[in-house]
Design an enzyme around this catalytic site. Sequence first.
Site, PDB file in Angstrom:
ATOM      1  N   TYR A 197       0.849  -1.190   0.000  1.00 47.18           N
ATOM      2  CA  TYR A 197       0.000   0.000   0.000  1.00 47.18           C
ATOM      3  C   TYR A 197       0.886   1.241   0.000  1.00 47.18           C
ATOM      4  O   TYR A 197       1.259   1.767   1.033  1.00 47.18           O
ATOM      5  CB  TYR A 197      -0.937   0.001   1.200  1.00 47.18           C
ATOM      6  CG  TYR A 197      -1.853  -1.203   1.302  1.00 47.18           C
ATOM      7  CD1 TYR A 197      -2.129  -1.998   0.197  1.00 47.18           C
ATOM      8  CD2 TYR A 197      -2.435  -1.551   2.526  1.00 47.18           C
ATOM      9  CE1 TYR A 197      -2.969  -3.107   0.302  1.00 47.18           C
ATOM     10  CE2 TYR A 197      -3.270  -2.659   2.631  1.00 47.18           C
ATOM     11  CZ  TYR A 197      -3.524  -3.427   1.524  1.00 47.18           C
ATOM     12  OH  TYR A 197      -4.344  -4.533   1.630  1.00 47.18           O
ATOM     13  N   LEU A 246     -17.933  -4.106   2.859  1.00 47.96           N
ATOM     14  CA  LEU A 246     -19.001  -3.236   2.364  1.00 47.96           C
ATOM     15  C   LEU A 246     -19.020  -3.206   0.836  1.00 47.96           C
ATOM     16  O   LEU A 246     -19.496  -2.249   0.228  1.00 47.96           O
ATOM     17  CB  LEU A 246     -18.835  -1.816   2.929  1.00 47.96           C
ATOM     18  CG  LEU A 246     -19.005  -1.707   4.440  1.00 47.96           C
ATOM     19  CD1 LEU A 246     -18.730  -0.291   4.923  1.00 47.96           C
ATOM     20  CD2 LEU A 246     -20.399  -2.146   4.862  1.00 47.96           C
ATOM     21  N   SER A 271     -22.507   0.630   1.456  1.00 46.68           N
ATOM     22  CA  SER A 271     -22.677   1.750   2.383  1.00 46.68           C
ATOM     23  C   SER A 271     -23.876   2.609   2.013  1.00 46.68           C
ATOM     24  O   SER A 271     -24.406   3.351   2.846  1.00 46.68           O
ATOM     25  CB  SER A 271     -21.422   2.629   2.395  1.00 46.68           C
ATOM     26  OG  SER A 271     -21.303   3.339   1.159  1.00 46.68           O
TER      27      SER A 271
END
Length: 327
Positions: free
Chosen positions: A56, A206, A212
């Site tokens: 990342y 999600l 969401s």
Amino acid sequence: MKTLALGSHGLTVSAEGLGAMGMSVWYGARDEQESLATLRRAIDLGVTFIDTAEAYGPFENEKLVGRAIAGRRDEVTVATKFATEFDDDGTSHGLNGSPAHAHRAVDRSLKHLGIDVIDLYYLHRVDPDVPIEDTVGAMAEMVHAGKVRHIGLSEAAPATIRRAHAVHPLAAVQSEYSLFSREPENNGVLETLRELGIGFVAFSPLGRGFLSGQITRVDDLDLDDARRHLPRFSPENIAKNLAVVDDLRELATAKGVTPSQLALAWVMAQGVVPIPGTKRRAYLEENAAAADITLTPEELATLNAAVPPGIASGERDTPTGLARTYL
């Protein structure tokens, strides 16, 4: 926040974790100060299972997490991952599961995180060119050396999980899992983990933000948000997927919760630890409240009927990304 045993090999984590990836890459605009505040607020709330990875950034997310937990190391469970070989300048050379690379990677992650030991160290993706026994053997050496407490795999197939677990006990396996992505139920992963006493961690619980209810069109995403290139967000698929989210919203309203909270409560009801990602304190607090939601058998049945397996339109990842999963 409740805590629970992740698997049966001595690792205890918060019932819900926090995925830090989007604070550094792939999901559009970033605000470092808000990200740091979100990580620290998570610790305050008891959301202490923090997930990052060398890839990342690369490196930048581990450094961010390290700054956020400085002075509070004993309060958090740090999970990070390795797989892709990077030069120190971030140049990528593709997957490398060799023991030599594994040992280089763990030392660099410890440095970037500013800690002495990693609580949970995952192989981020299985390298098809290196026997899993060799990679996990190196990870076991890290445990014996005191650099790592527990080890795990990400997006691995049942046969690979069994071979790895035979070399050294796995504390956890993580894969994408949500109402929109239920492959682990059908490909034998969940069954294998339960048989072996290995914990399961759900990333993107999600549906990469779909569940969401906050995304209503592609233009809600930043221009540099990688989700714009995912099949489920394509023009031909997004309207179909939003119709499913509308059904989820109706059920959430009837329950007196938000769509995110209902989707997360469903994941936790499966005996799984979700690590929803967010860059903002407001969404963190909303997500954390899901751990207090109890769903009755009737409510679970209604949810499963409204959002059944396979209902999502479009694949969850690009063909390149999918080619590196479930090896």
